[in-house]
Design an enzyme around this catalytic site. Structure first.
Site, short mmCIF file in Angstrom:
data_model
loop_
_atom_site.label_atom_id
_atom_site.label_comp_id
_atom_site.label_asym_id
_atom_site.label_seq_id
_atom_site.Cartn_x
_atom_site.Cartn_y
_atom_site.Cartn_z
N ASP A 30 -7.18 -15.87 6.62
CA ASP A 30 -6.14 -14.85 6.77
C ASP A 30 -6.28 -13.83 5.63
O ASP A 30 -6.48 -14.20 4.47
CB ASP A 30 -4.75 -15.50 6.73
CG ASP A 30 -3.66 -14.56 7.25
OD1 ASP A 30 -3.09 -14.82 8.31
OD2 ASP A 30 -3.38 -13.54 6.56
N ASN A 87 2.94 -18.37 16.18
CA ASN A 87 4.14 -17.56 16.44
C ASN A 87 4.00 -16.90 17.80
O ASN A 87 2.95 -16.36 18.13
CB ASN A 87 4.29 -16.49 15.36
CG ASN A 87 4.45 -17.09 13.98
OD1 ASN A 87 5.15 -18.08 13.81
ND2 ASN A 87 3.80 -16.50 12.99
N VAL A 96 0.01 -9.90 15.75
CA VAL A 96 -1.28 -9.66 16.40
C VAL A 96 -1.26 -10.37 17.75
O VAL A 96 -1.02 -11.59 17.82
CB VAL A 96 -2.45 -10.17 15.54
CG1 VAL A 96 -3.78 -9.93 16.25
CG2 VAL A 96 -2.46 -9.51 14.17
N HIS A 100 -3.24 -16.99 17.95
CA HIS A 100 -3.88 -17.53 16.76
C HIS A 100 -3.02 -18.64 16.20
O HIS A 100 -1.79 -18.58 16.27
CB HIS A 100 -4.10 -16.44 15.70
CG HIS A 100 -2.89 -15.58 15.46
ND1 HIS A 100 -2.53 -14.56 16.33
CD2 HIS A 100 -1.96 -15.60 14.49
CE1 HIS A 100 -1.43 -13.98 15.89
NE2 HIS A 100 -1.05 -14.59 14.78
N HIS A 102 -2.15 -20.66 12.84
CA HIS A 102 -2.27 -20.62 11.38
C HIS A 102 -2.48 -22.05 10.89
O HIS A 102 -1.67 -22.94 11.19
CB HIS A 102 -0.97 -20.10 10.76
CG HIS A 102 -0.59 -18.70 11.12
ND1 HIS A 102 -0.75 -17.63 10.25
CD2 HIS A 102 -0.04 -18.17 12.24
CE1 HIS A 102 -0.30 -16.52 10.83
NE2 HIS A 102 0.14 -16.81 12.03
P1 AMP Z 1 1.28 -13.42 13.11
O1 AMP Z 1 2.34 -12.75 12.27
O2 AMP Z 1 1.59 -14.85 13.47
O3 AMP Z 1 0.92 -12.59 14.32
O4 AMP Z 1 0.00 -13.51 12.20
C1 AMP Z 1 -0.93 -12.48 12.06
C2 AMP Z 1 -1.74 -12.80 10.85
O5 AMP Z 1 -2.93 -12.03 10.88
C3 AMP Z 1 -1.04 -12.48 9.53
O6 AMP Z 1 -0.92 -13.66 8.75
C4 AMP Z 1 -1.97 -11.44 8.89
O7 AMP Z 1 -2.06 -11.59 7.49
C5 AMP Z 1 -3.29 -11.73 9.57
N1 AMP Z 1 -4.23 -10.62 9.63
C6 AMP Z 1 -3.96 -9.33 9.96
N2 AMP Z 1 -5.09 -8.60 9.93
C7 AMP Z 1 -6.10 -9.45 9.58
C8 AMP Z 1 -7.51 -9.30 9.39
N3 AMP Z 1 -8.12 -8.13 9.53
N4 AMP Z 1 -8.22 -10.40 9.01
C9 AMP Z 1 -7.61 -11.57 8.85
N5 AMP Z 1 -6.30 -11.78 9.03
C10 AMP Z 1 -5.54 -10.75 9.40
#
Ligand code: AMP
Ligand code: ZN
Length: 114
Positions: A30, A87, A96, A100, A102
């Site tokens: 992350d 989430n 995103v 995914h 975590h």
């Molecule tokens: P969520 O809030 O569950 O959708 O998690 C999205 C996660 O993606 C967050 O923890 C961000 O820090 C992570 N994230 C966003 N952009 C990137 C990236 N380019 N590379 C790796 N992680 C990312």
């Protein structure tokens, strides 16, 4: 070129710190880690939210958890304990829209999450 950030990381057109890859699952660090170990495990296949999982994706979800177990051991957080969390939707904080999972560990994790 895909407009999805995580499809971009999966395809290699966007830089990511990839720690695991097979034909159906990719895992990368992350970019804004919330714990000493914070890895995102994603399917290669684009699926927007958990609600979009189809019956045919059941095996894929199992594979994601197998990768989580493997990485937890490799990253040295298996013994002390870790968390796998996904989430779904705005209220849960999904930002995103490519599912995914975590993988978090390396510190005490409070419960319930905020
Ligand atoms: P969520 O809030 O569950 O959708 O998690 C999205 C996660 O993606 C967050 O923890 C961000 O820090 C992570 N994230 C966003 N952009 C990137 C990236 N380019 N590379 C790796 N992680 C990312
Ligand atoms: Zn995607």
């Amino acid at each position: 070129m895909s407009e999805c950030l995580f499809c971009g990381i999966v395809e290699g057109t966007i830089n990511g710190a990839v720690v695991y890859r097979d034909e159906s699952v990719v895992a990368f660090k992350d970019i804004n880690p919330r714990a000493p170990v914070h890895i995102l495990i994603v399917p290669v296949k684009h699926i927007s939210t958990l609600l979009d999982l189809a019956e045919e994706d059941q095996k894929l979800v199992g594979e994601i958890y197998s990768v989580a177990n493997r990485l937890a051991k490799e990253q040295g957080i298996a013994k002390d304990g870790f968390r796998v969390v996904a989430n779904c939707g705005a209220a849960a904080g999904q930002t995103v829209f490519h599912i995914h999972f975590h993988l978090l560990g390396g510190r005490s994790l409070s419960w319930p999450p905020g």
